[in-house]
Write a protein that holds these residues in place. Structure first.
Motif, PDB file in Angstrom:
ATOM      1  N   ILE A 125       0.694  -1.118  -0.023  1.00 19.14           N
ATOM      2  CA  ILE A 125      -0.082  -0.077   0.075  1.00 19.14           C
ATOM      3  C   ILE A 125       0.941   1.170  -0.176  1.00 19.14           C
ATOM      4  CG2 ILE A 125      -1.894   1.313   1.177  1.00 19.14           C
ATOM      5  CD1 ILE A 125      -2.789  -1.478   2.416  1.00 19.14           C
ATOM      6  N   ILE A 126       0.729   1.964  -0.845  1.00 16.07           N
ATOM      7  CA  ILE A 126       1.527   3.259  -1.188  1.00 16.07           C
ATOM      8  C   ILE A 126       0.681   4.545  -0.829  1.00 16.07           C
ATOM      9  CG2 ILE A 126       2.845   4.483  -2.820  1.00 16.07           C
ATOM     10  CD1 ILE A 126       4.022   1.743  -2.784  1.00 16.07           C
ATOM     11  N   LYS A 127       1.365   5.203   0.098  1.00 20.39           N
ATOM     12  CA  LYS A 127       0.582   6.619   0.635  1.00 20.39           C
ATOM     13  C   LYS A 127       0.487   7.601  -0.562  1.00 20.39           C
ATOM     14  CE  LYS A 127       1.097   9.542   4.436  1.00 20.39           C
ATOM     15  NZ  LYS A 127      -0.010  10.069   4.471  1.00 20.39           N
ATOM     16  N   SER A 128      -0.609   7.544  -1.054  1.00 18.68           N
ATOM     17  CA  SER A 128      -0.652   8.552  -2.139  1.00 18.68           C
ATOM     18  C   SER A 128      -2.183   9.391  -2.255  1.00 18.68           C
ATOM     19  CB  SER A 128      -0.496   7.863  -3.409  1.00 18.68           C
ATOM     20  OG  SER A 128      -0.970   8.462  -4.406  1.00 18.68           O
ATOM     21  N   PRO A 129      -2.397  10.504  -2.631  1.00 22.51           N
ATOM     22  CA  PRO A 129      -3.807  11.002  -2.624  1.00 22.51           C
ATOM     23  C   PRO A 129      -4.494  10.095  -4.080  1.00 22.51           C
ATOM     24  CG  PRO A 129      -2.090  12.839  -3.188  1.00 22.51           C
ATOM     25  CD  PRO A 129      -1.442  11.424  -2.782  1.00 22.51           C
ATOM     26  N   PHE A 130      -3.795   9.736  -4.727  1.00 21.46           N
ATOM     27  CA  PHE A 130      -4.450   9.201  -5.827  1.00 21.46           C
ATOM     28  C   PHE A 130      -4.349   7.589  -6.001  1.00 21.46           C
ATOM     29  CE2 PHE A 130      -3.124  13.344  -7.011  1.00 21.46           C
ATOM     30  CZ  PHE A 130      -4.386  13.963  -7.692  1.00 21.46           C
ATOM     31  N   GLY A 131      -5.175   6.904  -6.537  1.00 17.66           N
ATOM     32  CA  GLY A 131      -5.096   5.414  -6.520  1.00 17.66           C
ATOM     33  C   GLY A 131      -5.602   5.208  -7.728  1.00 17.66           C
ATOM     34  N   THR A 132      -5.497   3.595  -8.059  1.00 13.68           N
ATOM     35  CA  THR A 132      -5.838   3.136  -9.330  1.00 13.68           C
ATOM     36  C   THR A 132      -7.419   2.753  -9.409  1.00 13.68           C
ATOM     37  OG1 THR A 132      -5.111   0.984  -8.543  1.00 13.68           O
ATOM     38  CG2 THR A 132      -3.506   2.159 -10.026  1.00 13.68           C
ATOM     39  N   VAL A 133      -7.887   3.056 -10.377  1.00 16.73           N
ATOM     40  CA  VAL A 133      -9.194   2.592 -10.756  1.00 16.73           C
ATOM     41  C   VAL A 133      -9.513   1.191 -11.289  1.00 16.73           C
ATOM     42  CG1 VAL A 133     -11.603   3.237 -11.887  1.00 16.73           C
ATOM     43  CG2 VAL A 133      -9.886   4.983 -11.035  1.00 16.73           C
ATOM     44  N   ALA A 134     -10.073   0.161 -10.737  1.00 17.09           N
ATOM     45  CA  ALA A 134      -9.846  -1.088 -11.089  1.00 17.09           C
ATOM     46  C   ALA A 134     -10.926  -1.872 -10.411  1.00 17.09           C
ATOM     47  CB  ALA A 134      -8.346  -1.877 -10.889  1.00 17.09           C
ATOM     48  N   HIS A 135     -11.304  -3.225 -11.118  1.00 20.73           N
ATOM     49  CA  HIS A 135     -12.293  -4.055 -10.733  1.00 20.73           C
ATOM     50  C   HIS A 135     -11.463  -4.861  -9.723  1.00 20.73           C
ATOM     51  CE1 HIS A 135     -15.455  -6.928 -11.052  1.00 20.73           C
ATOM     52  NE2 HIS A 135     -14.759  -7.760 -11.059  1.00 20.73           N
ATOM     53  N   SER A 136     -10.336  -5.233  -9.743  1.00 16.55           N
ATOM     54  CA  SER A 136      -9.590  -5.859  -8.700  1.00 16.55           C
ATOM     55  C   SER A 136      -9.033  -4.621  -7.838  1.00 16.55           C
ATOM     56  CB  SER A 136      -8.292  -6.801  -9.460  1.00 16.55           C
ATOM     57  OG  SER A 136      -7.352  -5.915  -9.929  1.00 16.55           O
TER      58      SER A 136
ATOM     59  N   GLY B  81     -12.262  -6.563  -6.446  1.00 13.53           N
ATOM     60  CA  GLY B  81     -11.398  -6.237  -5.283  1.00 13.53           C
ATOM     61  C   GLY B  81     -10.482  -7.221  -4.645  1.00 13.53           C
ATOM     62  N   ILE B  82     -10.360  -8.322  -5.676  1.00 11.33           N
ATOM     63  CA  ILE B  82      -9.295  -9.167  -5.398  1.00 11.33           C
ATOM     64  C   ILE B  82      -7.851  -8.672  -5.271  1.00 11.33           C
ATOM     65  CG2 ILE B  82      -8.956 -10.214  -7.699  1.00 11.33           C
ATOM     66  CD1 ILE B  82      -9.118 -13.188  -6.282  1.00 11.33           C
ATOM     67  N   SER B  83      -7.003  -9.452  -4.189  1.00  5.41           N
ATOM     68  CA  SER B  83      -6.004  -9.067  -4.055  1.00  5.41           C
ATOM     69  C   SER B  83      -5.007  -9.625  -5.147  1.00  5.41           C
ATOM     70  CB  SER B  83      -5.338  -9.537  -2.800  1.00  5.41           C
ATOM     71  OG  SER B  83      -3.837  -9.596  -2.871  1.00  5.41           O
ATOM     72  N   SER B  84      -4.197  -8.675  -5.820  1.00  6.16           N
ATOM     73  CA  SER B  84      -3.355  -9.216  -6.978  1.00  6.16           C
ATOM     74  C   SER B  84      -2.388 -10.139  -6.734  1.00  6.16           C
ATOM     75  CB  SER B  84      -2.930  -8.120  -7.851  1.00  6.16           C
ATOM     76  OG  SER B  84      -3.863  -7.385  -8.272  1.00  6.16           O
ATOM     77  N   VAL B  85      -2.061 -10.028  -5.286  1.00  2.00           N
ATOM     78  CA  VAL B  85      -0.783 -11.125  -4.712  1.00  2.00           C
ATOM     79  C   VAL B  85      -1.535 -12.398  -4.974  1.00  2.00           C
ATOM     80  CG1 VAL B  85      -0.107 -11.903  -2.610  1.00  2.00           C
ATOM     81  CG2 VAL B  85       0.093  -9.452  -3.231  1.00  2.00           C
ATOM     82  N   GLU B  86      -2.926 -12.605  -4.619  1.00  2.00           N
ATOM     83  CA  GLU B  86      -3.660 -14.106  -4.704  1.00  2.00           C
ATOM     84  C   GLU B  86      -3.789 -14.443  -6.391  1.00  2.00           C
ATOM     85  OE1 GLU B  86      -4.650 -16.131  -2.649  1.00  2.00           O
ATOM     86  OE2 GLU B  86      -5.468 -17.394  -4.232  1.00  2.00           O
ATOM     87  N   LEU B  87      -3.800 -13.303  -7.472  1.00  2.00           N
ATOM     88  CA  LEU B  87      -3.832 -13.687  -8.564  1.00  2.00           C
ATOM     89  C   LEU B  87      -2.387 -13.989  -9.102  1.00  2.00           C
ATOM     90  CD1 LEU B  87      -5.863 -10.623 -10.300  1.00  2.00           C
ATOM     91  CD2 LEU B  87      -6.675 -12.760  -9.461  1.00  2.00           C
ATOM     92  N   LEU B  88      -1.363 -13.336  -8.611  1.00  2.00           N
ATOM     93  CA  LEU B  88      -0.012 -13.939  -8.932  1.00  2.00           C
ATOM     94  C   LEU B  88       0.443 -15.094  -8.238  1.00  2.00           C
ATOM     95  CD1 LEU B  88       2.836 -13.230 -10.201  1.00  2.00           C
ATOM     96  CD2 LEU B  88       3.338 -11.984  -8.246  1.00  2.00           C
ATOM     97  N   LYS B  89      -0.145 -15.392  -7.124  1.00  2.00           N
ATOM     98  CA  LYS B  89       0.091 -16.748  -6.517  1.00  2.00           C
ATOM     99  C   LYS B  89      -0.514 -17.818  -7.533  1.00  2.00           C
ATOM    100  CE  LYS B  89      -0.323 -16.065  -1.685  1.00  2.00           C
ATOM    101  NZ  LYS B  89      -1.085 -15.929  -0.541  1.00  2.00           N
TER     102      LYS B  89
END
Ligand code: MG
Length: 162
Positions: A23-34, A69-77
């Motif tokens: 988790i990166i501290k930032s006022p902006f984040g990514t718009v995504a399904h995951s 909202g799935i964790s991409s760590v799970e996808l990479l696993k």
């Protein structure tokens, strides 16, 4: 074999920014399904590409509620497991993130450790670099973040027993 992956996500205020499972501290984040982890999506595509297995959209479609909202760590696993099942061994992984801000340097070690752990690689075989777009284009305007990844894999040939 060599594989290449690329991904891009739009950035918006109030969204969370997760890169390489951190988790990166930032006022902006990514718009995504995951969870919108553009870096891990590029890594997944590099791995799949090297093994000739298509792309992550085929396995985890953004139209499927199961991946909301799935964790991409799970996808990479899961992608790593697909390669292991097919007797592929990952040799190394190199990535470049392109975003205007914030600075990724303070998070790099944690990102590399995450990727190394999930992919089962020694830390020295995982490389994550970051650059800005020099204020050019949509990345330069802070509207998006891009990630590129290449990897090398080899297929372990089982010794034949007679
Ligand atoms: Mg993506």
């Amino acid at each position: 074999m060599v594989g290449f992956g690329y991904d891009v996500h739009r950035l918006a205020e109030g969204e969370s920014l997760i890169l390489g499972g951190v988790i990166i501290k930032s006022p902006f984040g990514t718009v995504a399904h995951s969870d919108g982890d553009v870096l891990l999506h590029a890594v997944c595509d590099a791995l799949l590409g090297a093994a000739g297995l298509g792309d992550i959209g085929e396995y985890f479609p953004d139209t499927d509620a199961a991946y909301k909202g799935i964790s991409s760590v799970e996808l990479l696993k899961r992608v790593t497991a697909m390669l292991v099942e097919r007797n592929y061994r990952l040799i190394n992984l190199d990535c470049t993130l392109v975003l205007e801000q914030p600075k990724i340097m303070p998070y790099k070690a944690a990102i590399c450790e995450n990727i190394a752990r999930v992919c089962g690689l020694p830390l020295e075989r995982v490389s994550v670099k970051a650059t800005t777009s020099e204020k050019l284009g949509f990345v330069g305007a802070g509207q998006g973040v891009q990630a590129y990844s290449v990897c090398q894999i080899e297929q372990i040939i089982e010794p034949t027993t007679t």
